[in-house]
Design a protein around this motif. Structure first.
Motif, PDB file in Angstrom:
ATOM      1  N   HIS A   1       0.832  -1.189   0.000  1.00 26.51           N
ATOM      2  CA  HIS A   1       0.000   0.000   0.000  1.00 26.51           C
ATOM      3  C   HIS A   1       0.875   1.250   0.000  1.00 26.51           C
ATOM      4  O   HIS A   1       2.069   1.177   0.342  1.00 26.51           O
ATOM      5  N   PRO A   2       0.318   2.390  -0.383  1.00 30.35           N
ATOM      6  CA  PRO A   2       1.105   3.621  -0.344  1.00 30.35           C
ATOM      7  C   PRO A   2       1.718   3.849   1.042  1.00 30.35           C
ATOM      8  O   PRO A   2       1.039   3.688   2.054  1.00 30.35           O
ATOM      9  N   PHE A   3       2.996   4.208   1.066  1.00 26.45           N
ATOM     10  CA  PHE A   3       3.785   4.473   2.274  1.00 26.45           C
ATOM     11  C   PHE A   3       4.103   3.214   3.082  1.00 26.45           C
ATOM     12  O   PHE A   3       4.690   3.307   4.157  1.00 26.45           O
TER      13      PHE A   3
ATOM     14  N   PHE B   1      -8.622  -1.168  -4.530  1.00 29.91           N
ATOM     15  CA  PHE B   1      -7.234  -0.747  -4.719  1.00 29.91           C
ATOM     16  C   PHE B   1      -6.384  -1.894  -5.225  1.00 29.91           C
ATOM     17  O   PHE B   1      -5.604  -1.742  -6.171  1.00 29.91           O
ATOM     18  N   GLU B   2      -6.505  -3.047  -4.598  1.00 36.35           N
ATOM     19  CA  GLU B   2      -5.678  -4.203  -4.973  1.00 36.35           C
ATOM     20  C   GLU B   2      -6.033  -4.700  -6.383  1.00 36.35           C
ATOM     21  O   GLU B   2      -5.153  -5.151  -7.116  1.00 36.35           O
ATOM     22  N   ALA B   3      -7.300  -4.602  -6.767  1.00 32.74           N
ATOM     23  CA  ALA B   3      -7.706  -4.992  -8.120  1.00 32.74           C
ATOM     24  C   ALA B   3      -7.071  -4.058  -9.138  1.00 32.74           C
ATOM     25  O   ALA B   3      -6.636  -4.500 -10.215  1.00 32.74           O
TER      26      ALA B   3
ATOM     27  N   THR C   1      -7.131   3.841   7.209  1.00 37.74           N
ATOM     28  CA  THR C   1      -8.348   4.456   7.733  1.00 37.74           C
ATOM     29  C   THR C   1      -9.582   3.657   7.312  1.00 37.74           C
ATOM     30  O   THR C   1     -10.495   3.423   8.113  1.00 37.74           O
ATOM     31  N   ALA C   2      -9.579   3.219   6.050  1.00 42.43           N
ATOM     32  CA  ALA C   2     -10.709   2.436   5.550  1.00 42.43           C
ATOM     33  C   ALA C   2     -10.840   1.121   6.313  1.00 42.43           C
ATOM     34  O   ALA C   2     -11.957   0.686   6.638  1.00 42.43           O
ATOM     35  N   ARG C   3      -9.708   0.483   6.635  1.00 41.95           N
ATOM     36  CA  ARG C   3      -9.775  -0.776   7.382  1.00 41.95           C
ATOM     37  C   ARG C   3     -10.412  -0.545   8.754  1.00 41.95           C
ATOM     38  O   ARG C   3     -11.238  -1.344   9.190  1.00 41.95           O
TER      39      ARG C   3
ATOM     40  N   HIS D   1     -14.068  -2.987   1.100  1.00 37.96           N
ATOM     41  CA  HIS D   1     -14.263  -2.900  -0.351  1.00 37.96           C
ATOM     42  C   HIS D   1     -13.289  -1.897  -0.965  1.00 37.96           C
ATOM     43  O   HIS D   1     -12.912  -2.022  -2.134  1.00 37.96           O
ATOM     44  N   VAL D   2     -12.869  -0.905  -0.163  1.00 35.05           N
ATOM     45  CA  VAL D   2     -11.886   0.066  -0.649  1.00 35.05           C
ATOM     46  C   VAL D   2     -10.554  -0.633  -0.891  1.00 35.05           C
ATOM     47  O   VAL D   2      -9.858  -0.373  -1.882  1.00 35.05           O
ATOM     48  N   TRP D   3     -10.186  -1.537   0.019  1.00 34.96           N
ATOM     49  CA  TRP D   3      -8.966  -2.345  -0.157  1.00 34.96           C
ATOM     50  C   TRP D   3      -9.053  -3.180  -1.424  1.00 34.96           C
ATOM     51  O   TRP D   3      -8.133  -3.228  -2.231  1.00 34.96           O
TER      52      TRP D   3
END
Length: 208
Positions: free
Chosen positions: A107-109, A201-203, A188-190, A196-198
């Protein structure tokens, strides 16, 4: 006469070896066994890669559903191997830093968080006061450096992890730099349960 028969037999074997089809594979003790065009192509094989070439996988997360309070006297001390921005290993024991959430390695950072933690732990004897353990031997611990600095607090101060109120009761919330929750938006989303945000992103990363 016997010598002549033996000589003819040896000669016949030699001729058979010399006249055999060129496509036939050589003997198994030949240094070129198997032939060059029949050797295993590692790039196209479906076999698993050798262990030393496998990509390092992210550690399994702490299983809160099976967690249990640990012996309050359990303290680990030693050099820390940093796995990611909120996970270390001391004496082969995987430890999750108490009360914070850092970005995953992909993930970023994520990589920046890991190397920030490496810089904090390098050459130091880390003290880990174990708070809880799960059924897989992973632990949550308050980890401190010899000078008393709390590793969780240091990672939050640097803007490379955020407080996780569900587990910390807001212990590190005041240390968060302005805007850090937008910067670490996947963490933050987790915390909000928006997995679903994860997945989205991963897709998108796989599609690149």
């Amino acid at each position: 006469m016997e010598y002549v028969v033996l000589l003819l037999l040896v000669l016949g074997i030699w001729l058979l070896r010399e006249l055999r089809p060129k496509s036939q594979w050589p003997e198994s003790n030949d240094p070129q066994w198997p032939p060059e065009d029949e050797r295993w192509d590692r790039r196209s094989s479906n076999r698993a890669s050798p262990p030393h070439r496998r990509r390092q996988q992210s550690p399994a997360p702490f299983d809160a559903s099976s967690s249990r309070p640990a012996n309050t006297n359990e303290v680990l001390k030693g050099s820390a191997y940093v796995v990611d921005g909120d996970t270390i290993t001391i004496s082969k024991r995987q430890i999750r830093l108490f009360g914070i959430d850092a970005p995953e390695m992909n993930h970023p950072f994520g990589k920046k968080a890991k190397w920030a933690l490496v810089a904090l732990c390098k050459g130091q004897t880390v003290r880990a006061e174990v708070i809880a353990s799960d059924d897989h031997g992973r632990s949550v611990a308050k980890c401190t450096l010899p000078d008393g600095r709390d590793l969780s607090a240091e990672m939050v101060r640097q803007g490379l992890a955020i407080d996780w109120p569900k587990y910390s009761n807001g212990a590190y919330l005041a240390l968060e730099p302005d805007g850090v929750r937008k910067k670490l938006w996947l963490a933050t989303a987790r915390q909000k349960g928006h997995m679903h945000v994860w997945h989205k992103f991963e897709a998108s990363k796989k599609a690149d």
